[in-house]
Design an enzyme around this catalytic site. Sequence first.
Site, PDB file in Angstrom:
ATOM      1  N   CYS A  43      56.886  20.547   2.364  1.00  0.00           N
ATOM      2  CA  CYS A  43      56.899  21.732   1.751  1.00  0.00           C
ATOM      3  C   CYS A  43      58.151  22.038   0.517  1.00  0.00           C
ATOM      4  CB  CYS A  43      57.262  23.268   1.842  1.00  0.00           C
ATOM      5  SG  CYS A  43      55.889  23.458   2.481  1.00  0.00           S
ATOM      6  N   ARG A  50      56.984  13.426  -1.238  1.00  0.00           N
ATOM      7  CA  ARG A  50      56.360  14.707   0.030  1.00  0.00           C
ATOM      8  C   ARG A  50      55.500  14.394   0.071  1.00  0.00           C
ATOM      9  NH1 ARG A  50      62.181  17.432   1.091  1.00  0.00           N
ATOM     10  NH2 ARG A  50      61.000  18.918   2.326  1.00  0.00           N
ATOM     11  N   GLU A  52      51.723  -0.695  13.538  1.00  0.00           N
ATOM     12  CA  GLU A  52      52.143  -0.224  12.792  1.00  0.00           C
ATOM     13  C   GLU A  52      51.074  -1.067  11.175  1.00  0.00           C
ATOM     14  OE1 GLU A  52      53.933   1.397  11.298  1.00  0.00           O
ATOM     15  OE2 GLU A  52      54.529   0.769   9.259  1.00  0.00           O
ATOM     16  N   GLU A  67      46.899   5.365   7.092  1.00  0.00           N
ATOM     17  CA  GLU A  67      47.313   6.615   5.465  1.00  0.00           C
ATOM     18  C   GLU A  67      46.949   6.020   5.102  1.00  0.00           C
ATOM     19  OE1 GLU A  67      51.160   6.996   7.477  1.00  0.00           O
ATOM     20  OE2 GLU A  67      51.389   5.509   6.489  1.00  0.00           O
ATOM     21  N   HIS A  85      39.242  -3.967  27.330  1.00  0.00           N
ATOM     22  CA  HIS A  85      39.363  -2.351  28.345  1.00  0.00           C
ATOM     23  C   HIS A  85      38.252  -1.142  27.144  1.00  0.00           C
ATOM     24  CE1 HIS A  85      40.842  -4.878  31.409  1.00  0.00           C
ATOM     25  NE2 HIS A  85      42.020  -5.379  30.627  1.00  0.00           N
ATOM     26  N   LYS A 116      55.922  13.147   3.587  1.00  0.00           N
ATOM     27  CA  LYS A 116      56.980  12.428   3.867  1.00  0.00           C
ATOM     28  C   LYS A 116      57.699  12.603   4.427  1.00  0.00           C
ATOM     29  CE  LYS A 116      58.950   8.605   2.652  1.00  0.00           C
ATOM     30  NZ  LYS A 116      58.648   7.264   3.340  1.00  0.00           N
TER      31      LYS A 116
HETATM   32  N1  HGA Z   1      54.846  27.663   6.829  1.00  0.00           N
HETATM   33  C1  HGA Z   1      54.275  28.033   5.555  1.00  0.00           C
HETATM   34  C2  HGA Z   1      55.649  26.904   5.289  1.00  0.00           C
HETATM   35  C3  HGA Z   1      54.644  25.370   5.440  1.00  0.00           C
HETATM   36  C4  HGA Z   1      56.011  24.378   5.162  1.00  0.00           C
HETATM   37  O1  HGA Z   1      57.006  24.494   5.173  1.00  0.00           O
HETATM   38  N2  HGA Z   1      55.256  22.755   5.088  1.00  0.00           N
HETATM   39  O2  HGA Z   1      56.396  21.843   5.145  1.00  0.00           O
HETATM   40  C5  HGA Z   1      52.748  27.334   4.813  1.00  0.00           C
HETATM   41  O3  HGA Z   1      52.236  27.478   5.597  1.00  0.00           O
HETATM   42  O4  HGA Z   1      53.139  28.057   3.682  1.00  0.00           O
END
Ligand code: HGA
Length: 608
Positions: free
Chosen positions: A2, A27, A480, A487, A503, A603
């Site tokens: 967030c 982020r 990595e 990702e 294995h 991020k």
């Molecule tokens: N828990 C809150 C905020 C989520 C959060 O900080 N994400 O990085 C929500 O789910 O809205």
Amino acid sequence: MCGIVGVIGQRDAAPLLLDALKRLEYRGYDSAGIATVNGEGAMARLRSPGKLRNLEKRLDVVPLPGGTGIGHTRWATHGAPTEANAHPHLAAPVAVVHNGIIENFRELRAKLKAAGATLTSDTDTETIAHLMAHRLASGEEMKAALLGTLGELEGAYALAFAFEGQPQLLAAARSGSPLAIGLADDSVMIGSDAIALAPFCDRIIYLDDGDIALLTPSKVEIFDKTGAPVDRPAVAVPVQISLAEKGNYRHFMAKEIHEQPEVIARTIGHYLDIGEGTIRDSAVGLDFADYRRVSITACGTAFYAGLVARHWFEQIARLPVDLDVASEFRYRAQNFPRDELALFVSQSGETADTLASLRVCRAAGQTIATVVNVPTSTMARETDVALPTLAGPEIGVASTKAFTCQLATLAALAVKAGIDRGTVSAEEARAYVDALVEAPRLVADTLHVEPQLERIARIVAPATTALFMGRGASYPVALEGALKLKELSYIHAEGYAAGELKHGPIALVDDSVPVVVVAPFDDLFAKTVSNMQEVAARGGRIIGVTDARGAEAMAGTAEEIIVVPDAPAFIHPLVMTIPLQLLAYHAAITNGTDVDQPRNLAKSVTVE
Ligand code: HGA
């Protein structure tokens, strides 16, 4: 994770909040929203699922008036990424945006519902708005209401509040998640990351954990968790932060991959005394002769840097290393000996699990050292010894330059440990230092393989599974490489120790599965090549990453061979990582995925 922004001042808040939120897009997020308060105190709110451009389009149609407001990009933890769950959450007169998790949200929701509150979202966050509104309605002063509300919350949060009827006021609080206040001539801002504030402010105040703040256009008052006023220094906006731009590159990730020679040079320059052929004591600030072992704790890519470091510490300094992912570290029964160095690795310095592990070790009285890229971060401030990686701001969600700078830092530490523990002679130390000095040039030379990787990425991109394998220090490099590919391109990819393939994972191999073999021509090369033969015998499509001597041995078996420059064995992990980053980057482009903000990823992972 967030993103939080807030502004109070002379300018129109909504466009400014939107600009600041755009600077936090890196982020990773899944919905966004803004609430403003106009001069008469009326509050308005707009929210939208998806990217910020969706919110921007709505703002074009319905502009939000007012010079005061808060904004948010949400990475959902509680409730789907819908408009109803997007922040800000309202309970008149309160609007709140939140980063973190309120762990007792179920109890709080039940209590609020029983008291007659109507909750309109599935989030934990909405409870905060209601608790605060309830206290204000019962006549509590702003500061008391804030402290009282926070006292009811369990978990982690950074919060910004705006208030209907109070166009000259914002409030902020943090506990466990980062938050900063930006100061400009005509406004005061709030941001979960100084990057959001850099172009708009000249000075930044970083709140300490537990702080609350009340902001007016002309005054910032900060209190600690007991409510006592505290002074937090305002520092100039770090120049590096203002420079977080893409330049001529198509993606931040491309820029960051290509910056590696420069930032590795900067990082090793900090740790090495090149003239003397040794490691600067003053840069490390630790004497490894004091420790019987090292415990390394980290998450994701940083954990893989730790795995490489384990090889280095054990081989060079004969120093045993215990290693764990931070999300599990706390749940092991440990005795935290005082003669063990607790070493943490984190790009952001805010990684929630790593930070929590650090605090466990600190409480147990261990010496704490942290390899960290953001010098103003919580971990950098809470550690005994901060070991900076000088990678500069890393904006691409998938880590590249921060990883190689972590490797460079950890390599220097391992050599220092060898010197301190007497396992490395002055001559050997100089050889290690010389090898590290060569790393920037060798990484720059390795970047020349990019056109070949662009072509190979087109072979890999249609695959549904890819395997990566390596031995010794190349094993974490393989891990990595696999992480980077999954990702970025969403191809299912796994890294394995080369000897482990038979294995189990070899069952996956057929002619549709690319198998990337990371094998520089070192002491382990012959064994890895045998494992490669086992895969080839089952039809796997081998992509070899090796040097000139290794290429000769792989010829005829590998479908593609990526030849990196010959490098001293010590720095193989730094060099061998580069082609794998380029492979993931170009596979993502071929697959049309969002390179800088891959789906579902964030991020700086500030929730546990
Ligand atoms: N828990 C809150 C905020 C989520 C959060 O900080 N994400 O990085 C929500 O789910 O809205």
